[in-house]
Design a protein around this motif. Structure first.
Motif, PDB file in Angstrom:
ATOM      1  N   ALA A  21      29.843  38.299  47.188  1.00  0.00           N
ATOM      2  CA  ALA A  21      29.328  38.322  48.160  1.00  0.00           C
ATOM      3  C   ALA A  21      27.657  40.125  48.408  1.00  0.00           C
ATOM      4  O   ALA A  21      28.313  40.066  48.040  1.00  0.00           O
ATOM      5  CB  ALA A  21      29.636  38.899  49.397  1.00  0.00           C
TER       6      ALA A  21
ATOM      7  N   ARG B 216      34.368  37.929  46.832  1.00  0.00           N
ATOM      8  CA  ARG B 216      33.645  37.089  46.986  1.00  0.00           C
ATOM      9  C   ARG B 216      33.222  36.637  48.836  1.00  0.00           C
ATOM     10  O   ARG B 216      33.661  37.483  49.510  1.00  0.00           O
ATOM     11  CB  ARG B 216      34.801  35.761  47.183  1.00  0.00           C
ATOM     12  CG  ARG B 216      34.956  35.188  45.424  1.00  0.00           C
ATOM     13  CD  ARG B 216      35.916  34.488  45.422  1.00  0.00           C
ATOM     14  NE  ARG B 216      36.023  34.367  43.817  1.00  0.00           N
ATOM     15  CZ  ARG B 216      35.362  33.855  42.462  1.00  0.00           C
ATOM     16  NH1 ARG B 216      34.186  33.263  42.827  1.00  0.00           N
ATOM     17  NH2 ARG B 216      36.058  34.571  41.384  1.00  0.00           N
ATOM     18  N   ALA B 217      32.574  36.030  48.918  1.00  0.00           N
ATOM     19  CA  ALA B 217      32.038  35.383  50.620  1.00  0.00           C
ATOM     20  C   ALA B 217      33.373  35.602  51.251  1.00  0.00           C
ATOM     21  O   ALA B 217      33.308  35.879  52.577  1.00  0.00           O
ATOM     22  CB  ALA B 217      31.233  34.944  50.417  1.00  0.00           C
ATOM     23  N   ASP B 218      34.107  35.311  50.808  1.00  0.00           N
ATOM     24  CA  ASP B 218      35.208  34.447  51.631  1.00  0.00           C
ATOM     25  C   ASP B 218      36.751  36.436  51.409  1.00  0.00           C
ATOM     26  O   ASP B 218      37.643  35.697  52.410  1.00  0.00           O
ATOM     27  CB  ASP B 218      36.071  33.670  51.186  1.00  0.00           C
ATOM     28  CG  ASP B 218      36.678  33.575  49.757  1.00  0.00           C
ATOM     29  OD1 ASP B 218      36.820  34.930  49.777  1.00  0.00           O
ATOM     30  OD2 ASP B 218      37.425  32.967  49.503  1.00  0.00           O
ATOM     31  N   GLY B 219      36.381  36.994  51.014  1.00  0.00           N
ATOM     32  CA  GLY B 219      36.700  38.248  50.839  1.00  0.00           C
ATOM     33  C   GLY B 219      37.429  37.995  50.033  1.00  0.00           C
ATOM     34  O   GLY B 219      38.540  39.038  49.602  1.00  0.00           O
ATOM     35  N   GLY B 220      37.821  37.203  49.004  1.00  0.00           N
ATOM     36  CA  GLY B 220      38.531  37.030  47.507  1.00  0.00           C
ATOM     37  C   GLY B 220      38.182  38.206  46.845  1.00  0.00           C
ATOM     38  O   GLY B 220      36.729  38.591  46.983  1.00  0.00           O
TER      39      GLY B 220
END
Length: 554
Positions: free
Chosen positions: A314, A505-509
């Motif tokens: 992200a 990542r964009a989902d916070g992972g």
């Protein structure tokens, strides 16, 4: 690029991409934890933008400040950063910077005899009037350093943007005093001391340097002592991942051939921002800042950010930069305007002939106002007495401005304000009115339009012999105008990361095995700037944090 489909040309525990302050600090921390570490650098020289910088470091409660008796409460530091940054970045990242900053500097001092610093006394925080701000400042800098200690590596240190006379070296701490060489005894004593010191350096055949050169030189020697190899001319091509998406190594170019380097514990991206990547500037930066007037390293084209995005990282803050009011010399060199904007008998106007903000404000704030109001072109206006009293653009009082500055239209010099207005194509009536209004404020001792001189930061580079160090009347012919640009020291936007320096990542992972610091990452300072060195300080801290996390120190 799944690693299962690749063979490795080289294997280490930890790969650092980039050789600025963040990368070198991370490499030193990794080696200290017993990791076999390698630094790869795209350029033919090391040091990145740090080597071009002032080398200042903003980290509250670091050992240098504590030795000066300048201890902060954690609550004050947090209160100040909350006031400056707001809710623009994750709270955990701010906490990590506050808590790991002192430990990073303590580690550097304890791990190497080369890492020595001093307090830039009186160099105010950039927003000292905010809760927790410090008018005396929290900025430190490296002590002067003899580059000859680097041996053959001196040749490969990225040179500073501007050449200095042989033997001459000036610290940030001294710079404000030297600016007042024509005005104060402190300035004259500083100039005399600098001259004698330069002579001594020549006699002793030393290659003394300060600022970013000294910081990188000291870090390079520390890394060398730790037996960490540095490969120049080895640009990152892409990141290598396994079937789970974890980063397991890098694909780089070494010589004429690609090389796959396995990183058993992790990869730290410290490869700078995208300030020299014109396509990325056009895509991401704000209107008014898309044109390239950057003082950052010419090699910073966003390689680490692009590689991270390709594996799912992200991004954030991509529309912002470490803005800096600047002018471009005829030889293409960008000259940044830090101290000059506090010069009395000067102000800055836009295309209408009007002032539009506090000229002496912190540089990021100044350009934010410039861009937000679509003020372009803008002109730095000053009079003949200012020229005789203060340095401008590296030209000292008593020196003539280069003829090429006038020939190319960078600078104009006229006998009257009306003639100057015609030369720079602004309404003469309005520019005259601006002069009269500014002079009224100067006589009254209060800038009723923009509050210039009210902050202790504004005054730092001002003239202490005047009632208001930043303001005096413009009334001495000739009058000068210099074309200014919305320059920058680098971009602020990059990959999103957590309190461990792990890329998200964009989902916070979490992207396992991937870390980032410096201008490759989204700035922990958000859209603002806490103080001088608030780029370098966090870069060093998150280099240290990421390397230790990769080594298993959680």
């Amino acid at each position: 690029m799944p690693a299962t489909q690749q063979s490795w040309h080289h294997e280490v525990d930890f790969v650092v991409v980039g050789s600025g302050c963040g990368g070198l600090t991370g490499a030193l921390a990794a080696a200290d934890r017993g990791m076999d570490t390698l630094i790869i650098e795209k350029a033919s020289v090391y040091g990145g933008t740090t080597a071009l910088s002032g080398g200042n470091i903003w980290i509250p409660n670091n050992p240098t400040l504590l030795r000066e008796g300048l201890e902060d409460s954690r609550a004050d530091v947090r209160r100040y950063l909350d006031a400056v940054i707001g809710d623009r970045v994750p709270s955990g990242n701010i906490d990590a910077f506050i808590d790991s900053g002192p430990a990073t500097m303590e580690f550097l001092e304890n791990s190497s005899k080369h890492m020595r610093f001093q307090w830039c006394s009186g160099y105010s925080d950039y927003h000292p009037e905010k809760p927790g701000g410090r008018p005396a400042g929290r900025t430190i800098e490296p002590l002067p350093f003899d580059l000859k200690e680097l041996g053959e590596d001196e040749e490969w240190l990225r040179p500073g943007a501007l050449a200095t006379p042989a033997g001459l070296y000036i610290t940030s701490k001294e710079f404000a005093k030297l600016n007042m060489v024509m005005r104060t005894w402190a300035g004259r004593r500083a100039a005399l001391g600098t001259g004698w010191r330069a002579l001594g350096s020549l006699v002793m055949r030393k290659h003394m340097d300060t600022l970013g050169q000294a910081l990188i030189g000291r870090l390079r020697l520390a890394v060398k002592d730790a037996d960490v190899p540095l490969w120049l001319n080895t640009p990152l091509q892409s990141l290598i991942t396994d079937d789970s998406g974890a980063v397991t190594g890098v694909l780089a170019q070494r010589g004429a051939s690609p090389i796959r380097i396995r990183a058993r514990k992790g990869v730290l991206l410290a490869s700078g921002g995208f300030e020299q990547g014109q396509q990325m500037r056009k895509k991401h930066l704000r209107e008014g800042g898309k044109d390239n007037y950057s003082a950052g390293s010419v090699d910073n084209t966003g390689d680490g950010i692009i590689a991270s995005e390709q594996v799912g990282a992200a991004l954030d803050l991509m529309d912002d930069a470490w803005w800096m009011p600047s002018f471009q010399r005829p030889d293409g060199i960008m000259h940044v305007l830090v101290s000059e904007r506090s010069i009395p008998r000067s102000f800055i106007v836009d295309q209408t002939g009007k002032r539009f903000t506090n000229e002496a404000a912190p540089y990021v704030s100044f350009v934010h106002d410039q861009i937000a109001g679509d003020h372009d072109p803008i002109w730095f206006i000053f009079d003949g007495k200012a020229k005789s009293r203060y340095q401008f653009g590296g030209v000292m009082p008593g020196q003539k401005f280069p003829k090429s500055w006038f020939d190319t239209g960078l600078m104009h010099r006229k006998d009257t304000i009306e003639e100057l207005a015609a030369a720079i194509d602004v309404p003469a009536e309005q520019l005259t009115a601006t002069v009269l209004r500014f002079n009224g404020f100067a006589r009254a001792g209060k800038d009723q339009d923009f509050g210039r001189g009210e902050s202790e930061y504004d005054k730092y580079y001002g003239d202490p012999t005047l009632p208001d160090p930043t303001m005096d009347v413009l009334d001495k012919s000739p009058y000068y105008a210099v074309r200014m640009r919305a320059g920058d020291l680098g971009t602020k936007g990059g990959v999103v990361y957590n309190e461990n320096g792990q890329v998200l990542r964009a989902d916070g992972g979490i992207i396992a095995g991937l870390y980032a610091t410096g201008n490759t990452s989204a700035a922990v300072m958000g859209n603002d700037y806490a103080g001088a060195g608030a780029t370098i300080g966090p870069a060093m801290v998150f280099g240290w944090v990421g390397a230790r996390h990769a080594a298993g120190v959680h």
